[in-house]
Scaffold this motif. Structure first.
Motif, PDB file in Angstrom:
ATOM      1  N   GLY A  59       0.819  -1.198   0.000  1.00 30.76           N
ATOM      2  CA  GLY A  59       0.000   0.000   0.000  1.00 30.76           C
ATOM      3  C   GLY A  59       0.856   1.253   0.000  1.00 30.76           C
ATOM      4  N   ILE A  60       0.247   2.357  -0.353  1.00 32.01           N
ATOM      5  CA  ILE A  60       0.930   3.651  -0.366  1.00 32.01           C
ATOM      6  C   ILE A  60       0.275   4.535   0.686  1.00 32.01           C
ATOM      7  CG2 ILE A  60       1.442   5.718  -1.719  1.00 32.01           C
ATOM      8  CD1 ILE A  60       3.006   3.243  -2.626  1.00 32.01           C
ATOM      9  N   TYR A  61       1.085   5.051   1.608  1.00 36.09           N
ATOM     10  CA  TYR A  61       0.565   5.857   2.704  1.00 36.09           C
ATOM     11  C   TYR A  61       0.278   7.288   2.251  1.00 36.09           C
ATOM     12  CZ  TYR A  61       1.497   2.253   6.182  1.00 36.09           C
ATOM     13  OH  TYR A  61       1.468   1.096   6.915  1.00 36.09           O
ATOM     14  N   PHE A  62      -0.747   7.885   2.878  1.00 32.60           N
ATOM     15  CA  PHE A  62      -1.030   9.298   2.641  1.00 32.60           C
ATOM     16  C   PHE A  62      -1.644   9.883   3.907  1.00 32.60           C
ATOM     17  CE2 PHE A  62      -5.077   7.335   1.921  1.00 32.60           C
ATOM     18  CZ  PHE A  62      -6.046   8.300   2.168  1.00 32.60           C
ATOM     19  N   ASP A  63      -1.745  11.207   3.940  1.00 33.82           N
ATOM     20  CA  ASP A  63      -2.248  11.914   5.117  1.00 33.82           C
ATOM     21  C   ASP A  63      -3.757  12.069   4.993  1.00 33.82           C
ATOM     22  OD1 ASP A  63      -2.818  13.525   7.241  1.00 33.82           O
ATOM     23  OD2 ASP A  63      -1.632  15.254   6.575  1.00 33.82           O
ATOM     24  N   GLY A  64      -4.487  11.208   5.696  1.00 26.36           N
ATOM     25  CA  GLY A  64      -5.943  11.241   5.621  1.00 26.36           C
ATOM     26  C   GLY A  64      -6.550  12.478   6.238  1.00 26.36           C
ATOM     27  N   SER A  65      -5.834  13.151   7.136  1.00 21.26           N
ATOM     28  CA  SER A  65      -6.398  14.345   7.778  1.00 21.26           C
ATOM     29  C   SER A  65      -6.506  15.511   6.805  1.00 21.26           C
ATOM     30  CB  SER A  65      -5.547  14.758   8.985  1.00 21.26           C
ATOM     31  OG  SER A  65      -4.255  15.178   8.574  1.00 21.26           O
ATOM     32  N   SER A  66      -5.830  15.413   5.648  1.00 25.34           N
ATOM     33  CA  SER A  66      -5.880  16.481   4.652  1.00 25.34           C
ATOM     34  C   SER A  66      -7.032  16.313   3.670  1.00 25.34           C
ATOM     35  CB  SER A  66      -4.559  16.521   3.864  1.00 25.34           C
ATOM     36  OG  SER A  66      -3.461  16.762   4.724  1.00 25.34           O
ATOM     37  N   ILE A  67      -7.785  15.214   3.780  1.00 25.44           N
ATOM     38  CA  ILE A  67      -8.854  14.905   2.839  1.00 25.44           C
ATOM     39  C   ILE A  67     -10.207  15.217   3.464  1.00 25.44           C
ATOM     40  CG2 ILE A  67      -9.889  13.129   1.388  1.00 25.44           C
ATOM     41  CD1 ILE A  67      -6.997  13.905   0.650  1.00 25.44           C
ATOM     42  N   GLU A  68     -11.063  15.915   2.710  1.00 22.89           N
ATOM     43  CA  GLU A  68     -12.383  16.321   3.202  1.00 22.89           C
ATOM     44  C   GLU A  68     -13.177  15.136   3.748  1.00 22.89           C
ATOM     45  OE1 GLU A  68     -15.328  18.688   4.307  1.00 22.89           O
ATOM     46  OE2 GLU A  68     -13.784  19.601   3.045  1.00 22.89           O
ATOM     47  N   ILE A  73      -6.360  14.716  12.723  1.00 20.79           N
ATOM     48  CA  ILE A  73      -4.909  14.775  12.544  1.00 20.79           C
ATOM     49  C   ILE A  73      -4.209  13.640  13.281  1.00 20.79           C
ATOM     50  CG2 ILE A  73      -4.578  16.340  14.491  1.00 20.79           C
ATOM     51  CD1 ILE A  73      -2.638  16.383  11.146  1.00 20.79           C
ATOM     52  N   GLN A  74      -4.751  13.236  14.454  1.00 23.09           N
ATOM     53  CA  GLN A  74      -4.100  12.169  15.214  1.00 23.09           C
ATOM     54  C   GLN A  74      -4.361  10.791  14.610  1.00 23.09           C
ATOM     55  OE1 GLN A  74      -6.520  14.148  16.292  1.00 23.09           O
ATOM     56  NE2 GLN A  74      -7.863  13.187  17.816  1.00 23.09           N
ATOM     57  N   GLU A  75      -5.195  10.725  13.553  1.00 33.56           N
ATOM     58  CA  GLU A  75      -5.492   9.450  12.903  1.00 33.56           C
ATOM     59  C   GLU A  75      -5.092   9.507  11.427  1.00 33.56           C
ATOM     60  OE1 GLU A  75      -9.631   9.816  13.539  1.00 33.56           O
ATOM     61  OE2 GLU A  75      -9.638   8.734  15.445  1.00 33.56           O
ATOM     62  N   SER A  76      -4.079  10.306  11.114  1.00 34.64           N
ATOM     63  CA  SER A  76      -3.864  10.718   9.727  1.00 34.64           C
ATOM     64  C   SER A  76      -3.254   9.641   8.829  1.00 34.64           C
ATOM     65  CB  SER A  76      -2.980  11.968   9.686  1.00 34.64           C
ATOM     66  OG  SER A  76      -1.731  11.715  10.301  1.00 34.64           O
ATOM     67  N   ASP A  77      -2.519   8.683   9.366  1.00 37.84           N
ATOM     68  CA  ASP A  77      -1.839   7.703   8.515  1.00 37.84           C
ATOM     69  C   ASP A  77      -2.844   6.720   7.916  1.00 37.84           C
ATOM     70  OD1 ASP A  77       0.612   8.809   8.980  1.00 37.84           O
ATOM     71  OD2 ASP A  77       1.132   7.440  10.615  1.00 37.84           O
ATOM     72  N   MET A  78      -2.981   6.762   6.592  1.00 41.05           N
ATOM     73  CA  MET A  78      -3.885   5.868   5.890  1.00 41.05           C
ATOM     74  C   MET A  78      -3.170   5.324   4.660  1.00 41.05           C
ATOM     75  SD  MET A  78      -7.521   7.818   6.279  1.00 41.05           S
ATOM     76  CE  MET A  78      -8.355   6.264   6.570  1.00 41.05           C
ATOM     77  N   ARG A  79      -3.717   4.231   4.104  1.00 47.06           N
ATOM     78  CA  ARG A  79      -3.076   3.609   2.949  1.00 47.06           C
ATOM     79  C   ARG A  79      -4.046   3.499   1.786  1.00 47.06           C
ATOM     80  NH1 ARG A  79      -1.390  -0.614   6.623  1.00 47.06           N
ATOM     81  NH2 ARG A  79      -2.417  -2.228   5.373  1.00 47.06           N
ATOM     82  N   LEU A  80      -3.490   3.523   0.594  1.00 48.67           N
ATOM     83  CA  LEU A  80      -4.256   3.302  -0.619  1.00 48.67           C
ATOM     84  C   LEU A  80      -4.012   1.888  -1.100  1.00 48.67           C
ATOM     85  CD1 LEU A  80      -3.625   6.664  -2.524  1.00 48.67           C
ATOM     86  CD2 LEU A  80      -5.639   5.991  -1.195  1.00 48.67           C
ATOM     87  N   VAL A 107      -9.463   2.786   0.346  1.00 50.30           N
ATOM     88  CA  VAL A 107      -8.706   3.390   1.439  1.00 50.30           C
ATOM     89  C   VAL A 107      -8.690   2.422   2.612  1.00 50.30           C
ATOM     90  CG1 VAL A 107      -8.519   5.368   2.995  1.00 50.30           C
ATOM     91  CG2 VAL A 107      -9.364   5.694   0.657  1.00 50.30           C
ATOM     92  N   VAL A 108      -7.509   2.232   3.195  1.00 49.48           N
ATOM     93  CA  VAL A 108      -7.294   1.281   4.284  1.00 49.48           C
ATOM     94  C   VAL A 108      -6.762   2.030   5.491  1.00 49.48           C
ATOM     95  CG1 VAL A 108      -6.040  -0.799   4.961  1.00 49.48           C
ATOM     96  CG2 VAL A 108      -6.823  -0.534   2.603  1.00 49.48           C
ATOM     97  N   ASP A 109      -7.239   1.681   6.696  1.00 50.45           N
ATOM     98  CA  ASP A 109      -6.752   2.364   7.892  1.00 50.45           C
ATOM     99  C   ASP A 109      -5.438   1.760   8.376  1.00 50.45           C
ATOM    100  OD1 ASP A 109      -7.315   0.040   9.345  1.00 50.45           O
ATOM    101  OD2 ASP A 109      -9.231   0.790  10.114  1.00 50.45           O
ATOM    102  N   ARG A 110      -4.944   2.256   9.494  1.00 52.05           N
ATOM    103  CA  ARG A 110      -3.625   1.834   9.984  1.00 52.05           C
ATOM    104  C   ARG A 110      -3.575   0.365  10.365  1.00 52.05           C
ATOM    105  NH1 ARG A 110      -2.353   6.214  14.556  1.00 52.05           N
ATOM    106  NH2 ARG A 110      -4.547   5.755  15.015  1.00 52.05           N
TER     107      ARG A 110
END
Length: 455
Positions: A59-68, A73-80, A107-110
């Motif tokens: 998977g590729i990680y991205f910052d989920g807190s930046s997505i509408e 922010i404390q749960e921001s690590d997400m994967r595609l 989208v996949v969580d931590r």
């Protein structure tokens, strides 16, 4: 987290390995990993093509807190998690030295679980419910759009690119070459185009692609909007899926044809012995759609502007009823039988998040089947000509008149809210309440012209 059964060597499924082979054969340099936020805006993370195997296996990680509407922010690590079945080369990015391709992602969580706030996952969950009931869902969308000229600074205007009318040909339909280019691009990406034509309003167009399973249909709608806008941009034209960009002319809808198929591949909506060629299952599904229409309208028509289209007189549905002969009703039953038996839901517009919109409509219909909801009789008269008393006599309600009304209906409808899931429903309502509040606080040009010198 990979799709299907991995092989014993590289940890890849056959379909994932096929994507890697295609990347090499077609000289792809970059991959766009695509997903949508809750509002339906397409997002993507671009990676070098040599990272494709890692994308599938890790998977590729991205910052989920930046997505509408995603996470705090404390749960921001997400994967595609890329879906290999959605691999497509982007024709407008291809060149002699290398090109780009796209993969639609879940989208996949931590913890590696499917994120319940991902719109694609919301639709998958509703389709799982349909599968448990013994059905797959087929959708045939008909998205409309406008092509507008740009000004000297390159900004979009509302000047139509042509002055053609319904089914007009060149020279009035100046955009026929652009439509043809859009169609060729879509076909290069695997679409099966059925028809295209100029719509009623100046600068308005429709391109119909073949029906497909609901998840693929939603993916296709998201891709379609991106392709239309990209091709228009290449021609120095602005394409918009705004439902009503110009007042007092027809707006853009996304009529959607829907049917269910059973586990044997038979159309569960078909009954050749019925007057309208529809089965009891079809009528019950229709009953659920009609009953929950006020609530899902917030999702299928999600902008303030959407309700400028849903007014009488411009061929958009306003009334919660069904018919086989007129287009003033929410649902129209076309003259089709057997494998083609279906009905058309006419209210959605192309600004919607396709995953959430289809999830809301399908969940409504499935609830109708589970509770054997009666849709009532077909209304063959023009409902636009009914007065309030006659509509009451027929038991015909109207769709919400504003985004605010629709959001309230959504909050009060347990079936549609549950279909969206607690996370999405909460974030969606929050975003739309804010949007409607900002709209109510604004002053329009119409108000200035109407009242400034009068009072």
């Amino acid at each position: 987290m990979t799709n299907g059964n991995p092989d014993s060597d590289g940890g890849l499924t056959p379909s994932e390995q096929a994507v890697l082979d295609d990347i090499e054969e077609q000289n792809i340099d970059f991959l766009r990993l695509q997903f949508t936020d809750i509002l339906g805006t397409v997002k993507n993370v671009s990676i070098p093509a040599h990272q494709a195997k890692k994308a599938f296996t890790e998977g590729i990680y991205f910052d989920g807190s930046s997505i509408e509407g995603f996470v705090r922010i404390q749960e921001s690590d997400m994967r595609l998690d890329p879906d290999p079945d959605t691999f497509a080369v982007l024709p407008w990015r291809s060149n002699g030295e290398g090109g780009s391709a796209r993969l639609i992602c879940d989208v996949v969580d931590r913890e590696g679980n499917a994120f319940d706030g991902g719109p694609r996952q919301v639709l998958k969950s509703v389709l799982d419910q349909a599968a448990e009931m013994g059905y797959t869902v087929s959708i045939g969308p008909e998205p409309e759009f406008f092509l507008f000229e740009k000004d000297e600074d390159g900004n979009a205007t509302t000047r139509p690119h042509d002055t053609g009318g319904y089914f007009d040909l060149a020279p009035k339909d100046l955009a026929s070459d652009i439509r043809r280019e859009i169609i060729f691009t879509l076909e290069d990406m695997g679409f099966e185009i059925e028809a295209s034509h100029h719509e009623v309003a100046d600068g308005q167009h429709e391109i119909n692609f073949k029906y497909d399973d609901a998840l693929t249909a939603a993916d296709n709608i998201a891709t379609f909007r991106a392709v239309v806008r990209a091709v228009a941009e290449q021609n120095d034209i602005h394409a918009t899926f705004m439902p009503k960009p110009i007042g007092e002319i027809n707006g853009s809808g996304m009529h959607s044809h829907i049917s269910l198929f059973d586990e044997d591949g038979n159309n569960a909506f078909a009954d050749d012995g019925d007057e309208f060629n529809l089965s009891e299952t079809a009528y019950q599904f229709m009953g659920g759609v009609l009953e929950h229409a006020p609530a899902f309208t917030a999702v299928t028509n999600p902008t303030v502007n959407s309700y400028k289209r849903l007014v009488p007189g411009y061929e958009a549905p306003v009334y919660i009823a069904w018919s086989d002969v007129n287009r003033s009703a929410l649902i129209r039953v076309p003259d089709a039988a057997g494998v083609s038996a279906r009905f058309e839901i006419r209210s959605p517009d192309p600004s919607c998040n396709p995953y959430l919109a289809l999830a809301a409509v399908i969940a409504s219909g499935l609830d109708g089947i589970e509770r054997s909801v009666d849709p009532g009789s077909s209304v063959r008269e023009d409902i636009y000509e009914f007065d309030e008393a006659k509509r009451a006599e027929y038991g015909i309600d109207t769709l919400p008149g504003s985004l605010g009304e629709a959001v309230t209906a959504l909050e009060n409808d347990e079936v549609v809210s549950d279909a969206l899931g607690e996370h999405v429903a909460e974030k969606f309502v929050e975003a739309k309440r804010q949007e409607f509040g900002e709209y109510k606080a604004s002053v329009s040009e119409w108000e200035e012209e109407r009242y400034l010198e009068t009072f």
